[in-house]
Design a protein around this motif. Structure first.
Motif, PDB file in Angstrom:
ATOM      1  N   LYS A 189       0.834  -1.193   0.000  1.00  0.00           N
ATOM      2  CA  LYS A 189       0.000   0.000   0.000  1.00  0.00           C
ATOM      3  C   LYS A 189       0.873   1.249   0.000  1.00  0.00           C
ATOM      4  O   LYS A 189       1.273   1.758   1.046  1.00  0.00           O
ATOM      5  N   GLU A 241      -5.050  11.693   6.591  1.00  0.00           N
ATOM      6  CA  GLU A 241      -5.989  10.847   5.842  1.00  0.00           C
ATOM      7  C   GLU A 241      -5.327   9.540   5.419  1.00  0.00           C
ATOM      8  O   GLU A 241      -5.943   8.465   5.472  1.00  0.00           O
ATOM      9  N   LEU A 243      -2.867   7.971   6.865  1.00  0.00           N
ATOM     10  CA  LEU A 243      -2.679   7.093   8.022  1.00  0.00           C
ATOM     11  C   LEU A 243      -3.965   6.352   8.342  1.00  0.00           C
ATOM     12  O   LEU A 243      -3.945   5.168   8.704  1.00  0.00           O
ATOM     13  N   GLU A 244      -5.090   7.040   8.198  1.00  0.00           N
ATOM     14  CA  GLU A 244      -6.387   6.394   8.427  1.00  0.00           C
ATOM     15  C   GLU A 244      -6.636   5.291   7.411  1.00  0.00           C
ATOM     16  O   GLU A 244      -7.332   4.307   7.699  1.00  0.00           O
ATOM     17  N   LYS A 245      -6.075   5.441   6.210  1.00  0.00           N
ATOM     18  CA  LYS A 245      -6.247   4.432   5.165  1.00  0.00           C
ATOM     19  C   LYS A 245      -5.253   3.280   5.303  1.00  0.00           C
ATOM     20  O   LYS A 245      -5.265   2.338   4.501  1.00  0.00           O
ATOM     21  N   GLY A 246      -4.357   3.386   6.281  1.00  0.00           N
ATOM     22  CA  GLY A 246      -3.439   2.283   6.554  1.00  0.00           C
ATOM     23  C   GLY A 246      -2.316   2.115   5.545  1.00  0.00           C
ATOM     24  O   GLY A 246      -1.899   0.978   5.265  1.00  0.00           O
ATOM     25  N   VAL A 247      -1.794   3.224   4.995  1.00  0.00           N
ATOM     26  CA  VAL A 247      -0.711   3.114   4.013  1.00  0.00           C
ATOM     27  C   VAL A 247       0.557   2.581   4.673  1.00  0.00           C
ATOM     28  O   VAL A 247       0.811   2.818   5.868  1.00  0.00           O
ATOM     29  N   GLU A 248       1.363   1.861   3.891  1.00  0.00           N
ATOM     30  CA  GLU A 248       2.618   1.313   4.382  1.00  0.00           C
ATOM     31  C   GLU A 248       3.805   2.198   4.020  1.00  0.00           C
ATOM     32  O   GLU A 248       4.856   2.128   4.668  1.00  0.00           O
ATOM     33  N   VAL A 270       4.320   8.943  14.665  1.00  0.00           N
ATOM     34  CA  VAL A 270       4.391   7.766  13.785  1.00  0.00           C
ATOM     35  C   VAL A 270       5.866   7.466  13.516  1.00  0.00           C
ATOM     36  O   VAL A 270       6.618   8.351  13.107  1.00  0.00           O
ATOM     37  N   ASP A 275       6.518   2.072  11.336  1.00  0.00           N
ATOM     38  CA  ASP A 275       5.072   2.196  11.100  1.00  0.00           C
ATOM     39  C   ASP A 275       4.762   2.553   9.647  1.00  0.00           C
ATOM     40  O   ASP A 275       3.849   1.984   9.045  1.00  0.00           O
ATOM     41  N   VAL A 276       5.490   3.510   9.113  1.00  0.00           N
ATOM     42  CA  VAL A 276       5.298   3.961   7.723  1.00  0.00           C
ATOM     43  C   VAL A 276       6.667   4.244   7.117  1.00  0.00           C
ATOM     44  O   VAL A 276       7.501   4.921   7.733  1.00  0.00           O
TER      45      VAL A 276
END
Length: 338
Positions: A189, A241, A243-248, A270, A275-276
């Motif tokens: 993602k 937004e 982060l809410e969508k769970g991007v990697e 984060v 985490d990202v």
């Protein structure tokens, strides 16, 4: 002996400059001899007219003497803060170093997609001999205006027309390679955050990213493509937004955006890369102090400024080279994607 083309009553036309060169006189002396204006000796007049008669020549008195200002201008982005970024400052310094060594002054103007008034003023006042555009945009007003005014110019970036002198980095190839590396890391993602979609560089970078997805047998998730990230406040909203969508991973299309993304992630506590993950399609001094160090593309901006300067100098000397020159890149894998 060969002169400018054109005939008049069987006589070939010749410019004042050519007469002066043949007779080893100054153009001013020749002009005075032909016009009869100003103080000039009869012997000099006779010599000029004898030369014309013997060679069946007629002077082209309508010629315009080209005056050089010995100045060039560099167009920088007019949007707030853009011209101050390291990329444009390094380009400007490289151009300045080149042209100052050649005896030229460098004038700076700012331009936006809707406003090129500063450029117009310099051209109309005959204050510049050429221009370098540090970016290209869709329906670029500056390009159209300079073409119409017959002012030599070079664009740093890409342009669809072959009659525009252009130098660019391989933005498409670099972004394709960078995105391919991220995809091979099995990151599922990936979000892309970019600025103005009307900038040609943005379009080229996105094209390369899409090609990487195509070769990997996948498609870029358009829901994770965010454009218009031109201010830190906008980037912070976009990051929340995403982060809410769970991007990697967040792939930033320039260094300025990447710095804002890193700051927004730190502000939200984060962790990068746990985490990202974060990567940038351009790495500059702006990202040098980021922690952790950011995976990015590396371009030699100083070389680009020098190459663009030489291209413009050649064009101003009537030796324009319209073959597009594309410079390479390095993909630097650093801690932010480990």
């Amino acid at each position: 002996m060969k002169f400018q083309c054109g005939k008049e009553n069987g006589y070939e036309r010749i410019t004042i400059q050519e007469i002066a060169k043949e007779l080893e006189m100054s153009p001013t002396t020749v002009s005075r001899a032909i016009s009869g204006k100003g103080r000039i000796g009869q012997e000099t007049k006779n010599r000029v007219f004898q030369f014309l008669e013997e060679h069946h020549l007629v002077p082209n008195t309508n010629e315009k003497t080209e005056k050089k200002s010995k100045n060039i201008c560099v167009l920088l982005p007019g949007e707030t803060g853009h011209a101050a970024t390291p990329y444009f400052q390094e380009i400007l310094l490289s151009i300045y170093d080149s042209f100052s060594a050649w005896g030229y002054g460098v004038m700076i103007v700012k331009a936006t997609s809707a406003n090129i008034q500063e450029l117009k003023a310099l051209v109309e006042q005959h204050k510049i001999d050429g221009a370098i555009l540090t970016r290209t945009m869709e329906d670029d007003l500056a390009i159209r205006y300079l073409q119409k005014q017959n002012v030599p110019f070079v664009v740093i970036g890409s342009w669809a027309e072959e009659n525009v002198i252009q130098v660019d980095f391989d933005q498409e190839g670099g972004c394709k390679d960078l995105a391919s590396v991220l995809l091979r890391m099995n990151i599922k993602k990936i979000a892309c955050v970019c600025g103005d979609g009307g900038h040609i560089v943005t379009q080229s970078r996105l094209k390369g990213i899409r090609e990487a997805y195509r070769e990997a047998g996948a498609l870029l998730d358009e829901d994770l493509l965010y454009t218009g990230a031109v201010y830190p406040s906008v980037v912070e909203k976009d990051v929340a937004e995403l982060l809410e969508k769970g991007v990697e991973c967040i792939l930033c299309l320039d260094d300025n955006i990447c710095l804002s993304v890193v700051n927004a992630l730190h502000k939200s506590k984060v962790r990068i890369p746990q985490d990202v993950k974060v990567a940038s399609c351009y790495g500059s001094r702006l990202l040098a102090n980021c922690y952790p160090s950011v995976t990015c593309l590396e371009f030699d901006v100083t070389e680009m400024g020098g190459v663009a300067s030489k291209k413009l100098l050649d064009a101003m000397n009537k030796n324009a080279d319209y073959d597009k020159l594309t410079l390479g890149y390095n993909v630097l894998i650093k801690d932010s994607t480990m």
